[in-house]
Write a protein that holds these residues in place. Structure first.
Motif, mmCIF file in Angstrom:
data_model
loop_
_atom_site.group_PDB
_atom_site.id
_atom_site.type_symbol
_atom_site.label_atom_id
_atom_site.label_comp_id
_atom_site.label_asym_id
_atom_site.label_seq_id
_atom_site.Cartn_x
_atom_site.Cartn_y
_atom_site.Cartn_z
ATOM 1 N N THR A 1 -28.392 22.361 38.552
ATOM 2 C CA THR A 1 -28.637 23.354 37.509
ATOM 3 C C THR A 1 -28.739 24.752 38.107
ATOM 4 O OG1 THR A 1 -29.749 21.738 36.103
ATOM 5 C CG2 THR A 1 -30.229 24.054 35.678
ATOM 6 N N LYS A 2 -29.465 24.884 39.216
ATOM 7 C CA LYS A 2 -29.594 26.190 39.863
ATOM 8 C C LYS A 2 -28.250 26.696 40.379
ATOM 9 C CE LYS A 2 -34.422 25.633 41.036
ATOM 10 N NZ LYS A 2 -35.419 25.336 42.052
ATOM 11 N N THR B 1 -38.305 21.292 27.240
ATOM 12 C CA THR B 1 -37.287 21.305 28.278
ATOM 13 C C THR B 1 -37.904 21.341 29.667
ATOM 14 O OG1 THR B 1 -37.167 23.692 28.141
ATOM 15 C CG2 THR B 1 -35.585 22.444 26.824
ATOM 16 N N SER C 1 -32.060 19.447 39.216
ATOM 17 C CA SER C 1 -32.561 20.820 39.349
ATOM 18 C C SER C 1 -31.691 21.644 40.296
ATOM 19 C CB SER C 1 -34.001 20.814 39.849
ATOM 20 O OG SER C 1 -34.839 20.217 38.890
ATOM 21 N N VAL D 1 -25.507 22.603 31.722
ATOM 22 C CA VAL D 1 -26.916 23.029 31.718
ATOM 23 C C VAL D 1 -27.463 22.979 30.296
ATOM 24 C CG1 VAL D 1 -28.490 24.941 32.198
ATOM 25 C CG2 VAL D 1 -26.610 24.457 33.766
ATOM 26 N N ARG E 1 -24.139 14.763 32.401
ATOM 27 C CA ARG E 1 -25.444 15.052 31.812
ATOM 28 C C ARG E 1 -25.580 14.431 30.420
ATOM 29 N NH1 ARG E 1 -28.037 20.062 34.066
ATOM 30 N NH2 ARG E 1 -26.880 20.651 35.906
ATOM 31 N N THR F 1 -28.569 19.441 29.433
ATOM 32 C CA THR F 1 -29.816 19.024 30.085
ATOM 33 C C THR F 1 -31.033 19.730 29.500
ATOM 34 O OG1 THR F 1 -28.661 18.533 32.126
ATOM 35 C CG2 THR F 1 -31.020 18.876 32.294
ATOM 36 N N THR F 2 -30.903 21.004 29.191
ATOM 37 C CA THR F 2 -32.045 21.756 28.667
ATOM 38 C C THR F 2 -32.162 21.645 27.157
ATOM 39 O OG1 THR F 2 -30.732 23.787 28.524
ATOM 40 C CG2 THR F 2 -31.994 23.420 30.556
ATOM 41 N N ALA G 1 -34.723 15.822 41.358
ATOM 42 C CA ALA G 1 -34.463 17.017 42.164
ATOM 43 C C ALA G 1 -32.983 17.376 42.174
ATOM 44 C CB ALA G 1 -34.967 16.798 43.584
ATOM 45 N N ARG H 1 -40.088 16.485 33.424
ATOM 46 C CA ARG H 1 -39.671 16.182 34.783
ATOM 47 C C ARG H 1 -38.214 15.790 34.853
ATOM 48 N NH1 ARG H 1 -43.025 14.516 39.303
ATOM 49 N NH2 ARG H 1 -45.149 14.715 38.635
ATOM 50 N N ARG H 2 -37.525 16.355 35.838
ATOM 51 C CA ARG H 2 -36.137 16.012 36.098
ATOM 52 C C ARG H 2 -36.017 15.648 37.564
ATOM 53 N NH1 ARG H 2 -35.302 20.889 33.450
ATOM 54 N NH2 ARG H 2 -34.904 20.565 31.277
#
Length: 179
Positions: A21-22, A9, A18, A74, A154, A77-78, A15, A12-13
């Motif tokens: 996701t945050k 997981t 990311s 999320v 996603r 994606t993970t 930006a 590279r994703r």
């Protein structure tokens, strides 16, 4: 760090993924902290000589809904969602790739359908308010809508990535399972 299918997981994703996701994790963490505090307040109210606040239970339930649906995208994606790992044991990379693309596409379609239903609830429930907080129910359905929208986007991205780049190799190897 590995996902349900054994892929890494930490790959590279972009930006923007990311950042989103945050934000989603931050919203979920905030809702979880509020949920925890509200449950503590409810427990303390049992031992205090004052009457209880009914809004604490209502908001705690809303926070549980918000936590659940905010992190749905999320998990896609993970690669942390619940999954059957039978396909991971198949030696043919074309079959693994096909199943992963199909599964991601199905997740995207279902996420889009749920997002459309959440949007309908937001649109049609504007006049209704929660009993204790008097909060418009449109706000209650906002976070499930955003979570399902995130899941749909996603899932679609994952389907395209798996179709174009292949499926990440199981842990311990560095190659990609491509056809």
């Amino acid at each position: 760090m590995t996902g349900a299918h054994g892929g890494t997981t930490a790959r590279r994703r972009p930006a923007w993924i990311s950042v989103i996701t945050k934000v989603e994790l931050g919203l979920a963490a905030t809702a979880l902290a509020v949920l925890f505090l509200l449950v503590l307040v409810q427990a303390a109210q049992r031992y205090l000589p004052v009457g209880g606040w009914s809004w604490t239970g209502e908001l705690a339930r809303f926070c549980l809904v918000w936590v659940t649906f905010t992190v749905a995208g999320v998990l896609v994606t993970t690669d942390s969602h619940i999954a059957l790992q039978l396909v991971d044991n198949v030696k043919n990379p074309k079959v693994v790739r096909f199943v992963r693309v199909l599964a991601s596409a199905i997740v995207a379609v279902i996420g889009a359908g749920f997002a459309a239903e959440a949007w309908e609830l937001m649109s049609s429930q504007g006049q209704l308010k929660s009993p204790s907080l008097r909060m418009p129910l449109t706000f209650l359905y906002l976070f499930p809508f955003l979570g399902f929208l995130s899941t749909a986007v996603r899932g679609a991205v994952a389907a395209v990535v798996f179709a174009v780049r292949g499926v990440p190799a199981p842990v311990g190897t560095t190659e990609v399972q491509s056809a």
